[in-house]
Design an enzyme around this catalytic site. Structure first.
Site, PDB file in Angstrom:
ATOM      1  N   ASN A 199       3.568   1.238   8.775  1.00  0.00           N
ATOM      2  CA  ASN A 199       4.663   1.628   9.678  1.00  0.00           C
ATOM      3  C   ASN A 199       5.428   3.523   9.469  1.00  0.00           C
ATOM      4  O   ASN A 199       5.298   3.691   8.288  1.00  0.00           O
ATOM      5  CB  ASN A 199       5.627   1.153   8.733  1.00  0.00           C
ATOM      6  CG  ASN A 199       7.359   0.721   8.966  1.00  0.00           C
ATOM      7  OD1 ASN A 199       7.083   0.980  10.752  1.00  0.00           O
ATOM      8  ND2 ASN A 199       8.556   0.265   8.159  1.00  0.00           N
TER       9      ASN A 199
ATOM     10  N   LYS B 258       7.596   3.830  11.272  1.00  0.00           N
ATOM     11  CA  LYS B 258       9.118   4.494  11.770  1.00  0.00           C
ATOM     12  C   LYS B 258       9.446   5.062  12.812  1.00  0.00           C
ATOM     13  O   LYS B 258       8.904   4.492  13.843  1.00  0.00           O
ATOM     14  CB  LYS B 258       9.653   4.212   9.610  1.00  0.00           C
ATOM     15  CG  LYS B 258       9.396   3.604   9.316  1.00  0.00           C
ATOM     16  CD  LYS B 258       9.569   4.122   7.679  1.00  0.00           C
ATOM     17  CE  LYS B 258       9.362   3.116   6.628  1.00  0.00           C
ATOM     18  NZ  LYS B 258      10.541   3.773   5.528  1.00  0.00           N
TER      19      LYS B 258
ATOM     20  N   HIS C 279      13.165  -5.504   8.663  1.00  0.00           N
ATOM     21  CA  HIS C 279      12.901  -4.234   7.355  1.00  0.00           C
ATOM     22  C   HIS C 279      14.540  -4.520   7.126  1.00  0.00           C
ATOM     23  O   HIS C 279      15.102  -4.688   7.157  1.00  0.00           O
ATOM     24  CB  HIS C 279      12.412  -3.476   7.985  1.00  0.00           C
ATOM     25  CG  HIS C 279      11.897  -2.290   6.985  1.00  0.00           C
ATOM     26  ND1 HIS C 279      12.561  -1.600   6.709  1.00  0.00           N
ATOM     27  CD2 HIS C 279      10.438  -2.439   6.958  1.00  0.00           C
ATOM     28  CE1 HIS C 279      11.574  -0.667   5.788  1.00  0.00           C
ATOM     29  NE2 HIS C 279      10.512  -0.713   5.831  1.00  0.00           N
TER      30      HIS C 279
ATOM     31  N   GLU D 214      15.502  -0.979   6.513  1.00  0.00           N
ATOM     32  CA  GLU D 214      16.368  -0.473   6.978  1.00  0.00           C
ATOM     33  C   GLU D 214      16.943  -0.878   8.719  1.00  0.00           C
ATOM     34  O   GLU D 214      18.382  -0.175   8.662  1.00  0.00           O
ATOM     35  CB  GLU D 214      15.429   0.253   7.633  1.00  0.00           C
ATOM     36  CG  GLU D 214      15.078   1.455   6.394  1.00  0.00           C
ATOM     37  CD  GLU D 214      13.650   2.629   6.488  1.00  0.00           C
ATOM     38  OE1 GLU D 214      13.125   2.878   5.461  1.00  0.00           O
ATOM     39  OE2 GLU D 214      13.217   2.412   7.600  1.00  0.00           O
TER      40      GLU D 214
ATOM     41  N   GLU E 121       9.669  -5.652  -0.426  1.00  0.00           N
ATOM     42  CA  GLU E 121       9.893  -3.600  -0.575  1.00  0.00           C
ATOM     43  C   GLU E 121      11.098  -3.854  -1.308  1.00  0.00           C
ATOM     44  O   GLU E 121      12.108  -3.736  -0.741  1.00  0.00           O
ATOM     45  CB  GLU E 121      10.225  -3.117   0.619  1.00  0.00           C
ATOM     46  CG  GLU E 121       8.889  -3.246   1.462  1.00  0.00           C
ATOM     47  CD  GLU E 121       8.549  -2.157   2.947  1.00  0.00           C
ATOM     48  OE1 GLU E 121       8.126  -1.079   2.658  1.00  0.00           O
ATOM     49  OE2 GLU E 121       9.353  -2.388   3.463  1.00  0.00           O
TER      50      GLU E 121
ATOM     51  N   GLY F  85      10.705   5.376   0.259  1.00  0.00           N
ATOM     52  CA  GLY F  85      10.269   6.807   0.812  1.00  0.00           C
ATOM     53  C   GLY F  85      11.355   7.258  -0.918  1.00  0.00           C
ATOM     54  O   GLY F  85      12.120   8.321  -0.122  1.00  0.00           O
TER      55      GLY F  85
ATOM     56  N   SER G  51       6.539   3.085  -1.789  1.00  0.00           N
ATOM     57  CA  SER G  51       6.287   4.624  -2.090  1.00  0.00           C
ATOM     58  C   SER G  51       4.950   4.342  -2.417  1.00  0.00           C
ATOM     59  O   SER G  51       4.475   4.607  -3.513  1.00  0.00           O
ATOM     60  CB  SER G  51       7.104   5.154  -3.303  1.00  0.00           C
ATOM     61  OG  SER G  51       8.213   5.095  -3.071  1.00  0.00           O
TER      62      SER G  51
END
Length: 229
Positions: free
Chosen positions: A6, A8, A88, A90, A157, A163, A193
């Site tokens: 991904n 991003k 996701h 985010e 996740e 991250g 990660s």
């Protein structure tokens, strides 16, 4: 094993083309049964050829229309793209996508026959409450989602590991995947990660069917090391 990258909001069209050309050579040595997915930014979507699948990080649930700033399936179909990321963290957190919106998006792309990589995850405060709270939180993210859909892949996740450089422990990943597998009998990826230094440890965990990789996938050499490990 499934390996998904991904990007991003990283890479350009030019750098994505270079990345894919580099990766294609390295993928000649991968195991035939392993599957590779690449999710570049929308501006870098194209009809790339190789032993991998290109997907969209996001799209609006429409063929086309007056949705400024969005892309619909008309734009995706131009490049033969039939795979999409949905849910996701985010997008849930930073862009305000509610479970209702996510479920509507899922239903639309399911109806269009897309392969869906569906993401779930919990924040640190829920993880600290213990496994029962974690599972209650994760299973709520399946509200309105057809978990029997034939072209569904799940990515777990933990939000606190995305991250941050801190991956969940082997025990945390194993117990969460084991619990999820009791409800969702689909390929289940781990994300958070993931990097060359821990890829073998993670993919060796029972119940882990692959990984969804963020920052460590931005370099073709790094991502290929994980695929070939």
């Amino acid at each position: 094993m499934i390996f998904a990258a991904n990007f991003k909001t990283n890479h350009t069209r030019a750098s994505t083309e270079k990345y894919i050309e580099s990766l294609k050579e390295k993928l000649l040595a991968k195991k035939p049964e392993d599957k590779v997915y690449i999710f570049p930014p929308a501006t870098a979507l194209n009809s790339y050829e190789g032993d991998f699948t290109v997907g969209a990080q996001n799209a609006y649930p429409t063929q086309n229309g007056a949705y400024t700033g969005e892309i619909g399936i008309e734009q995706l179909e131009e490049f033969g793209i039939k795979t999409i990321l949905i849910g996701h963290s985010e997008r849930r957190e930073h862009l305000g996508e509610s479970q209702e919106i996510i479920a509507q998006k899922f239903a639309f792309f399911k109806e269009q026959g897309y392969e869906i990589l569906y993401c779930i995850g919990e924040p640190l405060e829920i993880r600290e409450e213990g496994n029962e709270a974690v599972m209650e939180y994760l299973l709520a993210q399946f509200d309105g989602i057809d978990i029997s859909y034939k072209d569904l892949i799940i990515a777990y996740e933990p939000i606190w590991a995305i991250g941050t450089g801190r991956s969940a422990t082997v025990e945390e990943i194993a117990s969460t995947h084991e619990s999820l597998k009791k409800t969702v009998r689909k390929p289940l990826l781990y994300g958070g990660s993931v990097k060359p230094a821990n890829i073998k440890e993670i993919t060796d965990i029972r119940g882990v069917d692959g990984v969804l990789v963020g920052s460590a996938s931005l370099d073709a050499e790094s991502f290929s090391k994980m695929i070939l490990s």
